[in-house]
Design a protein around this motif. Structure first.
Motif, PDB file in Angstrom:
ATOM      1  N   VAL A  88       0.853  -1.184   0.000  1.00 63.88           N
ATOM      2  CA  VAL A  88       0.000   0.000   0.000  1.00 63.88           C
ATOM      3  C   VAL A  88       0.890   1.236   0.000  1.00 63.88           C
ATOM      4  O   VAL A  88       1.828   1.342   0.792  1.00 63.88           O
ATOM      5  CB  VAL A  88      -0.940   0.003   1.231  1.00 63.88           C
ATOM      6  CG1 VAL A  88      -1.789   1.256   1.256  1.00 63.88           C
ATOM      7  CG2 VAL A  88      -1.807  -1.235   1.223  1.00 63.88           C
ATOM      8  N   TYR A  89       0.576   2.183  -0.901  1.00 62.05           N
ATOM      9  CA  TYR A  89       1.360   3.405  -1.048  1.00 62.05           C
ATOM     10  C   TYR A  89       0.432   4.608  -0.935  1.00 62.05           C
ATOM     11  O   TYR A  89      -0.726   4.562  -1.360  1.00 62.05           O
ATOM     12  CB  TYR A  89       2.076   3.433  -2.401  1.00 62.05           C
ATOM     13  CG  TYR A  89       3.123   2.357  -2.516  1.00 62.05           C
ATOM     14  CD1 TYR A  89       4.436   2.608  -2.168  1.00 62.05           C
ATOM     15  CD2 TYR A  89       2.790   1.077  -2.949  1.00 62.05           C
ATOM     16  CE1 TYR A  89       5.395   1.618  -2.257  1.00 62.05           C
ATOM     17  CE2 TYR A  89       3.739   0.085  -3.047  1.00 62.05           C
ATOM     18  CZ  TYR A  89       5.046   0.357  -2.696  1.00 62.05           C
ATOM     19  OH  TYR A  89       5.998  -0.622  -2.781  1.00 62.05           O
ATOM     20  N   GLY A  90       0.956   5.671  -0.366  1.00 65.58           N
ATOM     21  CA  GLY A  90       0.185   6.902  -0.242  1.00 65.58           C
ATOM     22  C   GLY A  90       0.181   7.687  -1.549  1.00 65.58           C
ATOM     23  O   GLY A  90       1.152   7.678  -2.302  1.00 65.58           O
ATOM     24  N   VAL A  91      -0.923   8.369  -1.804  1.00 66.63           N
ATOM     25  CA  VAL A  91      -1.058   9.255  -2.959  1.00 66.63           C
ATOM     26  C   VAL A  91      -1.485  10.613  -2.414  1.00 66.63           C
ATOM     27  O   VAL A  91      -2.440  10.713  -1.651  1.00 66.63           O
ATOM     28  CB  VAL A  91      -2.124   8.740  -3.956  1.00 66.63           C
ATOM     29  CG1 VAL A  91      -2.305   9.719  -5.106  1.00 66.63           C
ATOM     30  CG2 VAL A  91      -1.750   7.364  -4.468  1.00 66.63           C
ATOM     31  N   ARG A  92      -0.733  11.663  -2.797  1.00 66.14           N
ATOM     32  CA  ARG A  92      -1.054  13.024  -2.359  1.00 66.14           C
ATOM     33  C   ARG A  92      -1.458  13.830  -3.581  1.00 66.14           C
ATOM     34  O   ARG A  92      -0.716  13.910  -4.558  1.00 66.14           O
ATOM     35  CB  ARG A  92       0.138  13.679  -1.673  1.00 66.14           C
ATOM     36  CG  ARG A  92      -0.151  15.082  -1.166  1.00 66.14           C
ATOM     37  CD  ARG A  92       1.054  15.717  -0.482  1.00 66.14           C
ATOM     38  NE  ARG A  92       2.313  15.506  -1.160  1.00 66.14           N
ATOM     39  CZ  ARG A  92       2.780  16.274  -2.156  1.00 66.14           C
ATOM     40  NH1 ARG A  92       2.085  17.273  -2.596  1.00 66.14           N
ATOM     41  NH2 ARG A  92       3.952  16.012  -2.706  1.00 66.14           N
ATOM     42  N   VAL A  93      -2.644  14.431  -3.524  1.00 63.61           N
ATOM     43  CA  VAL A  93      -3.137  15.255  -4.622  1.00 63.61           C
ATOM     44  C   VAL A  93      -3.174  16.696  -4.142  1.00 63.61           C
ATOM     45  O   VAL A  93      -3.845  17.010  -3.162  1.00 63.61           O
ATOM     46  CB  VAL A  93      -4.542  14.808  -5.085  1.00 63.61           C
ATOM     47  CG1 VAL A  93      -5.049  15.718  -6.187  1.00 63.61           C
ATOM     48  CG2 VAL A  93      -4.505  13.370  -5.552  1.00 63.61           C
TER      49      VAL A  93
END
Length: 174
Positions: A88-93
């Motif tokens: 699981v990887y974080g995504v920052r928008v």
């Protein structure tokens, strides 16, 4: 018997058409497919953004995804790194001055790893000789001053040549 088959086939088609594609949504950020494989392409969709552009970043991405759109819905695409562990990887928008966080699950299945480049790295065999290069070459807004002056000089030379030729013909010395 054929009516039963027709009914079953129609039912199956309706079920397939109404079944949504697999996706993961978190904080207004939608990732499709939900669990892409390393090297796979993904589509991102963000809702509720006040601007027309945003950037999505993650350690799982090959490059940041540029998101564009209108009416608060922005979309974009990117690729998952090929040398990435399942997890699981974080995504920052970054959207309208605020950050939205989401999670992306990179799985062993999902999209297949690409076998080549995503875009051409050499001229494409498109036929037509140099037209493939011209189609991708950066084009300027139009001819510049030098082109205009050259065109006017050539047009003047052509007009003088036509005038001289018609004078010769009228004298009968041609």
């Amino acid at each position: 018997m054929s009516a039963l088959r027709l009914t079953l086939c129609t039912g199956a088609l309706v079920a397939v058409a109404l079944t949504p594609a697999a996706y993961a949504a978190d904080g207004g950020v939608t990732v499709s497919p939900a669990a892409p494989a390393p090297g796979g392409d993904i589509a991102l969709r963000v809702t509720g953004c006040p601007g027309r552009t945003a950037v999505a970043a993650s350690a799982a991405f090959v490059a940041d995804a540029r998101l564009t759109g209108t009416d608060g819905t922005l979309t974009g695409e990117t690729r998952i790194r090929t040398a990435l562990d399942v997890g699981v990887y974080g995504v920052r928008v970054r959207c309208g001055g605020t950050d939205r966080e989401a999670r992306l699950t990179v799985g062993a299945g999902g999209a297949a790893a690409p076998t080549g480049h995503a875009s051409p790295v050499a001229p494409v065999r498109a036929g037509g000789g140099g037209t493939a290069h011209l189609a991708t070459a950066e084009r300027s807004a139009g001819p510049g001053t030098a082109h205009t002056v050259t065109g006017l000089v050539l047009a003047g030379v052509a007009a003088v040549a036509v005038a001289l030729r018609s004078v010769r013909r009228s004298r009968g010395t041609d």
